[in-house]
Scaffold this motif. Structure first.
Motif, PDB file in Angstrom:
ATOM      1  N   LEU A 150       0.828  -1.200   0.000  1.00  0.00           N
ATOM      2  CA  LEU A 150       0.000   0.000   0.000  1.00  0.00           C
ATOM      3  C   LEU A 150       0.864   1.252   0.000  1.00  0.00           C
ATOM      4  O   LEU A 150       1.969   1.266   0.559  1.00  0.00           O
ATOM      5  N   TYR A 151       0.311   2.322  -0.609  1.00  0.00           N
ATOM      6  CA  TYR A 151       0.916   3.648  -0.577  1.00  0.00           C
ATOM      7  C   TYR A 151      -0.023   4.594   0.171  1.00  0.00           C
ATOM      8  O   TYR A 151      -1.228   4.339   0.283  1.00  0.00           O
ATOM      9  N   THR A 152       0.537   5.693   0.657  1.00  0.00           N
ATOM     10  CA  THR A 152      -0.268   6.673   1.378  1.00  0.00           C
ATOM     11  C   THR A 152      -1.401   7.181   0.487  1.00  0.00           C
ATOM     12  O   THR A 152      -1.180   7.590  -0.652  1.00  0.00           O
ATOM     13  N   GLY A 153      -2.630   7.164   1.020  1.00  0.00           N
ATOM     14  CA  GLY A 153      -3.798   7.620   0.279  1.00  0.00           C
ATOM     15  C   GLY A 153      -4.452   6.562  -0.571  1.00  0.00           C
ATOM     16  O   GLY A 153      -5.484   6.827  -1.206  1.00  0.00           O
ATOM     17  N   GLN A 154      -3.909   5.344  -0.584  1.00  0.00           N
ATOM     18  CA  GLN A 154      -4.469   4.285  -1.427  1.00  0.00           C
ATOM     19  C   GLN A 154      -5.608   3.571  -0.712  1.00  0.00           C
ATOM     20  O   GLN A 154      -5.534   3.287   0.486  1.00  0.00           O
ATOM     21  N   ASN A 231      -8.731   3.330   3.926  1.00  0.00           N
ATOM     22  CA  ASN A 231      -7.855   4.219   3.193  1.00  0.00           C
ATOM     23  C   ASN A 231      -6.573   4.377   3.982  1.00  0.00           C
ATOM     24  O   ASN A 231      -6.601   4.775   5.146  1.00  0.00           O
ATOM     25  N   ALA A 232      -5.458   4.044   3.358  1.00  0.00           N
ATOM     26  CA  ALA A 232      -4.166   4.121   4.042  1.00  0.00           C
ATOM     27  C   ALA A 232      -3.785   5.582   4.213  1.00  0.00           C
ATOM     28  O   ALA A 232      -3.347   6.232   3.264  1.00  0.00           O
ATOM     29  N   PRO A 277      -4.777 -11.156  16.114  1.00  0.00           N
ATOM     30  CA  PRO A 277      -3.772 -11.326  15.061  1.00  0.00           C
ATOM     31  C   PRO A 277      -2.417 -10.818  15.529  1.00  0.00           C
ATOM     32  O   PRO A 277      -2.333  -9.971  16.433  1.00  0.00           O
ATOM     33  N   GLY A 278      -1.376 -11.340  14.934  1.00  0.00           N
ATOM     34  CA  GLY A 278      -0.036 -10.891  15.279  1.00  0.00           C
ATOM     35  C   GLY A 278       0.193  -9.466  14.811  1.00  0.00           C
ATOM     36  O   GLY A 278      -0.710  -8.786  14.301  1.00  0.00           O
ATOM     37  N   PRO A 279       1.394  -8.949  15.008  1.00  0.00           N
ATOM     38  CA  PRO A 279       1.700  -7.594  14.544  1.00  0.00           C
ATOM     39  C   PRO A 279       1.363  -7.432  13.066  1.00  0.00           C
ATOM     40  O   PRO A 279       1.597  -8.335  12.255  1.00  0.00           O
ATOM     41  N   SER A 280       0.789  -6.288  12.734  1.00  0.00           N
ATOM     42  CA  SER A 280       0.308  -6.075  11.371  1.00  0.00           C
ATOM     43  C   SER A 280       1.472  -6.122  10.382  1.00  0.00           C
ATOM     44  O   SER A 280       2.483  -5.433  10.546  1.00  0.00           O
ATOM     45  N   ASN A 281       1.307  -6.993   9.373  1.00  0.00           N
ATOM     46  CA  ASN A 281       2.310  -7.061   8.319  1.00  0.00           C
ATOM     47  C   ASN A 281       1.908  -6.234   7.108  1.00  0.00           C
ATOM     48  O   ASN A 281       2.531  -6.306   6.060  1.00  0.00           O
ATOM     49  N   VAL A 282       0.832  -5.438   7.255  1.00  0.00           N
ATOM     50  CA  VAL A 282       0.393  -4.537   6.191  1.00  0.00           C
ATOM     51  C   VAL A 282       1.086  -3.197   6.433  1.00  0.00           C
ATOM     52  O   VAL A 282       0.797  -2.502   7.411  1.00  0.00           O
ATOM     53  N   VAL A 283       2.012  -2.839   5.546  1.00  0.00           N
ATOM     54  CA  VAL A 283       2.830  -1.644   5.718  1.00  0.00           C
ATOM     55  C   VAL A 283       2.462  -0.627   4.642  1.00  0.00           C
ATOM     56  O   VAL A 283       2.283  -0.975   3.469  1.00  0.00           O
TER      57      VAL A 283
END
Length: 613
Positions: A150-154, A231-232, A277-283
């Motif tokens: 993901l990118y900022t605003g996506q 929205n990221a 859930p474990g630590p978020s792997n969505v960065v």
């Protein structure tokens, strides 16, 4: 047949019945599980059969290995049978004792003492293997994103994946299916984070999450997916809020008898499992600065833009409406919600047109977001509305893209002006208008009087709409009042409806006189029975939570309801002081007010009905 033989037969029958009754008097100690886990209660049923006097609750020996308590009210059943003319009767009183292990190991259950009709009954000693509360072999919780980078605003789809190993019992040949395991997730007690709106929608519609079966390490698993849009907004690990899933995992199945004596299966024990859930792997990554166009306003995705104007012919200073339509070409349309309009401050546009400085909001319709702006030409030399730039970042290629609209041809005429010669012509035309002349007559005011024939020529009465409404209004009002009166009378005759409408008022009035915690819990259960039009004493603690959930109660309300009813169950056998009841009244009054605002519907749902199938 000689009378002596008849007397002998009757005596034998009486003796047989007496022996049968003697054998029927007993106390049964039924343990539902053969193994346990730390922190998960073991359930034992103490069944008193065919005793003359009302038995007292069982007493559980205290110990360091277990934390024990008698839970709930005793269940009483009176079953009568008549087979081939021989009548029999079985009266049972059943208590439920919960014993929670405090540590792992092979532990000896605390002894339970039951005194009935002057006799003392003791539970037999039993050893139970107790394991540490490992949950990974029963449930797994993960969070994924689509797309994964993901990118900022996506905009992205977040997927909460809950994998549960379904319960099965070889003794009774029972295996719970996907729907039944979904019902065992304690939705009010769980925390759902950003998935809260979606889970609330599923609960209100009584729908399960989308699911599938998977084979993991040779075992069958039920996998549930709950999807939400997000929205990221910030760089770093994506914030999904507090996500914790509470599962009531079965530990045993028992065979009970229904009202007619037929066998039915029910869950005999529940093991509570909680997992996050474990630590978020969505960065979320930052957008690159290199190559960023001047017209970029934060749009991330794939888009197309079109422009139109109406009217295309106008005079200098007259308004023209410019419409910009931005279409999302991505699968996720959530990106349109925060989409900003393209910049309209380019020199090519401001040189020939004037427009308001207010920001544009835009409206979303399907996959298109539309912005409108009012333009006014500054001079007649404006021949077109120039092309407008729109820039966005395409995450699929990790590059910025700039697209432009087509220029719109317009025709602008000079503003009309009124010359002084035209004004002189208007004044001259006014001078040529002939003047009105007046003629003097004799007779004063009588000369203007109308003749009698004119006054009485038409004497017909004309009734207009207003007059008709005035005459029709009283009958209409009378009919309306009659219908309302009949409706109110029908509502008064409906005892169940009247009981439901006055449930909150009665509960709040009786709440002031409640002397203990158990009485407060009983009042709340009675309120729910009245609102759902169910007989008094038929709604259990779990029923109350289910009905409130179907009526639209939020997680906080359901948590408060369950905590008060749980306190009431414990207080039934371990009475609390007046201080406890006093502190609980305010919470109960608030809860009744919240429950009264819900939309109550007469629905029931239970996984136990499907276990036999």
């Amino acid at each position: 047949m000689p009378s002596s033989i008849q007397h002998c037969i009757l005596a034998l029958i009486a003796a047989f019945c007496a022996c049968g009754n003697a054998f029927a008097q007993t106390v049964e100690f039924k343990l539902q599980q053969r193994e346990g886990w730390v922190g998960t209660p073991l359930t034992m049923q103490v069944v008193v059969v065919n005793f003359k006097s009302d038995p007292q609750p069982p007493e559980v020996a205290a110990g360091a290995d277990f934390t024990s308590a008698v839970v709930g009210a005793p269940q009483r059943m009176d079953m009568r049978q008549n087979i081939n003319g021989v009548a029999s009767r079985r009266i049972t009183t059943t208590w439920t004792v919960q014993m929670t292990p405090n540590h792992a190991g092979v532990l000896t259950l605390p002894q339970i003492t039951m005194i009935v009709d002057g006799r003392t009954y003791l539970s037999p000693p039993q050893n139970i293997p107790v394991s540490a509360a490992e949950t990974g072999d029963m449930m797994a919780v993960t969070v994924k994103s689509k797309p994964p980078l993901l990118y900022t605003g996506q905009a992205a789809d977040l997927i909460l994946e809950i994998a549960i190993r379904p319960y099965s019992n070889r003794e009774h040949d029972v295996s719970l299916n996907e729907r039944q395991m979904w019902e065992l997730i304690d939705k009010p007690a769980s925390s759902w984070g950003v998935f809260e709106p979606r889970i609330r929608e599923l609960v209100q519609n009584n729908q399960p999450a989308s699911s599938r079966e998977e084979i993991r390490d040779g075992a069958r698993w039920c996998v549930y997916e709950i999807t939400t849009n997000t929205n990221a907004a910030r760089i770093g690990a994506l914030d999904i809020g507090d996500v914790r899933i509470d599962l009531r995992y079965p530990t045993g199945i028992s065979v009970n008898r229904d009202f007619f004596g037929s066998p039915e299966l029910s869950l005999s024990g529940i093991r509570k499992i909680s997992m996050s859930p474990g630590p978020s792997n969505v960065v979320v990554q930052a957008l690159p600065e290199m190559g960023k166009p001047a017209s970029f306003r934060g749009a991330v995705g794939q888009f197309a833009i079109q422009a139109s104007a109406k009217p295309t012919k106008s005079a200098v200073g007259d308004p023209m409406t410019l419409t910009l339509s931005v279409q999302s070409l991505s699968a996720n349309k959530e990106e349109l919600r925060a989409l900003q309009p393209p910049p309209l401050d380019s020199p090519a546009l401001t040189r020939s047109f004037r427009m308001p400085s207010d920001p544009l909001a835009g409206t979303v319709d399907g996959s298109t977001k539309t912005f409108t702006q009012t333009l006014r030409a500054l001079n007649a030399d404006a021949k077109e509305i120039p092309s407008i730039e729109f820039s966005y970042f395409d995450p699929a290629t990790s590059k910025y893209v700039t697209t432009t609209t087509q220029a719109i041809a317009i025709s602008v005429s000079p503003a009309e002006r009124i010359s002084s010669t035209a004004l002189d012509g208007v004044n001259a035309a006014k001078k040529d208008v002939p003047k009105t002349s007046l003629t003097e007559v004799d007779g004063g005011l009588f000369a203007n009087a109308a003749s009698n024939d004119d006054l009485v020529s038409d004497q017909r009465l004309s009734v207009g709409w207003t007059t008709g409404l005035v005459f029709a209004a009283p009958p209409l009002v009378a009919v309306t009042l009659l219908l309302l009166r009949r409706q109110n009378q029908a509502a008064k005759n409906n005892v169940g409806l009247a009981r439901a409408r006055g449930a909150a008022k009665i509960a709040l009035r009786n709440l002031e006189g409640a002397k203990d915690v158990a009485a407060i819990a009983t009042l709340i259960q009675g309120f729910i029975e009245a609102r759902t039009m169910r007989p008094t004493g038929t709604v259990t603690r779990s029923d109350a939570a289910n009905f409130a959930r179907m009526a639209g109660a939020n997680a906080a309300c359901l948590q408060s309801l369950d905590s008060i009813l749980a306190l009431g169950e414990r207080a039934a056998f371990a009475p609390q002081g007046r201080e406890s009841a006093q502190s609980l009244r305010a919470q109960a009054a608030t809860l009744i007010g919240e429950l009264d605002q819900l939309s109550w519907r007469h629905k029931t749902a239970s996984i136990l009905e499907e276990i036999q199938t």
